[in-house]
Design an enzyme around this catalytic site. Structure first.
Site: not given
Ligand code: P70
Length: 462
Positions: A76, A128-129, A219, A262, A386, A453
């Protein structure tokens, strides 16, 4: 035999284990995507032939990483794998504090909560979303400061991830520097098509931010891929290693959020890294509430080991050359066919320009969503919208954001597919392109309030 003039890249690995995939019929797929509400996120993975939904958590791990999984210390507290990961972060990124999180958005949550005060502004090189969502949940306002070229799919500018320093200066003037929580700087900007920033631009940003006492938070999700582009595209960097470039980038920043799913070639994991002791302490206080103890933060020991080992592999030049070489291979095939894609070709994905592909579908009938569904119907290749669906709604007015970029992303998992898979994909896109006039727009019949989405459902317009 004709002389071979070209020297090709090839994968610096051979395949030891395979995972069979299911072949389906067009009829089966038409039913499956209808049942999934024309949303590729809602398909069952077993009904997918070539899965280009995302490069997130979909990498093939190496035997070295799998061996590391057997070395998981699942204590732990104080797992030895945490210290291995911490050592890798110090060695390759140089940040002082490692705060492990279950994945990238866990780190974004904590960073937003400790740094953003309600009414603050967070300038970023495009949004980013999940990142923007956490900034807004903390009461912040996102402001786009990416260069204009990033919003133009036709522009072949080499560094579309760059920050426009004039846009930033204007925001500082408008709000006052004390209202700027930090700069949210993304490497290889995902929503712009996987486009890098240059070191020159980062240095200038660093100077401006230092003068105004504004931290820069990276990021770092695809920053190793951004480092490769600096090496191959930016003057003066050809002779530096990816490792050296990565370290230089991080030296101009104050911390980073990371989705290890990634660059780091793992299926799960992420972290927040910080240099400031006080901030790190605040972050750890939240970590134990939302993620887990400070030495695991929501990841198993074995997964931290795979991350530490994945970092070592990810900075290898031969790995990156093959990884990005494969993406370019697919992109160039599509360009040959005359399919409209975002240029230059990015590192992790090819982005189809749905506005150009389907000019007869207005943006509020979701052309990218419809195109992703049509590609699945044709071949079982799964892609991701996207565009307007991803962009969501303006919280104040309730209206859709109408993003300039309306894209379908063909994301290439690392070390997973072969060149033949890329050929099959390109041929499917060609077939869909030839029949593009028959593709209809969609109507949204279920809309979640946030990050719509992922779960929204659609019906075909007749
Ligand atoms: C994708 C994934 C994640 C991502 C990223 C960047 C530049 C942060 C994150 C979050 C997964 C995804 C996430 C949201 C919508 C669609 C797809 N991207 N910054 O496929 O990281 O997923 O580990 O929480 O690309 O691009 P995590």
């Amino acid at each position: 035999m004709a002389k071979l003039k070209k020297r090709s890249w090839a994968e610096p690995f051979k395949i030891k284990v395979v995972e069979p995939i299911k072949m389906t019929t067009q009829e089966f797929r038409e039913k499956a995507i209808e049942e999934a509400g024309y949303n590729t996120f809602l398909l069952r993975s077993e009904d997918v032939y070539i899965d280009l939904l995302t490069d997130s958590g979909t990498s093939a791990m190496s035997d070295y990483q799998w061996a590391g999984m057997m070395m998981g210390d699942e204590a732990y507290a104080g797992s030895k794998n945490f210290y291995h990961l911490e050592a890798a972060i110090h060695k390759y990124y140089g940040y002082k504090h490692l705060i492990p999180t279950h994945q990238g958005r866990g780190a974004e949550h904590i960073l937003s909560q400790i740094m953003i005060k309600p009414g603050d502004v967070i300038p970023g090189n495009m949004y980013f979303t999940t990142t923007r969502h956490h900034q807004e949940l903390a009461g912040g306002i996102f402001a786009d400061i990416i260069v204009d070229e990033a919003h133009d799919p036709e522009s072949t500018y080499k560094f579309k991830g760059n920050v426009d320093l004039n846009k930033l200066s204007n925001i500082i003037k408008e709000y006052g520097a004390e209202k700027v929580s930090y700069i949210s700087l993304e490497g290889n900007v995902n929503m712009a098509g996987g486009q890098p920033f240059s070191m020159k631009n980062l240095k200038e940003l660093y100077e401006l931010c230092s003068k105004n006492n504004i931290p820069i938070m990276l990021d770092a999700t695809r920053i190793i891929e951004n480092s490769y582009f600096i090496k191959t595209r930016e003057e003066g960097y050809a002779d530096l290693s990816i490792e050296e470039i990565l370290m230089e980038i991080c030296s101009y920043t104050d911390g980073a959020t990371m989705s290890s799913k990634k660059d780091h070639l793992v299926n799960i994991g992420g972290f927040l890294a910080l240099n400031d002791d006080h901030l790190a302490q605040k972050a750890r206080e939240l970590l134990v509430v939302f993620e887990g103890l400070q030495t695991y933060g929501g990841i198993a020991g074995r997964d931290m080991e795979a991350m530490a080992r994945g970092i070592e592999e990810a900075v290898q030049y031969d790995h990156m050359k093959a990884r990005i070489g494969q993406v370019e291979y697919l992109g160039e095939k599509l360009l040959e066919i005359g399919v409209p894609i975002v240029k230059p070709i990015g590192s992790h994905a090819i982005y189809l320009d749905a506005k150009k592909f389907l000019p007869h579908i207005p943006q509020d009938q979701y052309p990218a969503q419809a195109l992703a569904a049509a590609i699945y119907e044709d071949s079982g290749v799964r892609t991701m919208e996207r565009g307007i669906v991803s962009a969501g709604r303006d919280k104040k007015t309730g209206n859709h954001y109408f993003p300039k970029l309306e894209l379908v992303r063909l994301t290439i998992p690392r070390r997973v597919y072969t060149q033949a898979h890329m050929d099959v994909t390109a041929e499917s896109i060609e077939a869909v392109f030839e029949n593009r006039d028959s593709i209809k727009g969609l109507k949204m019949v279920y809309e979640p309030e946030s990050l719509r989405f992922f779960q929204a459902r659609f019906e075909k317009l007749t």
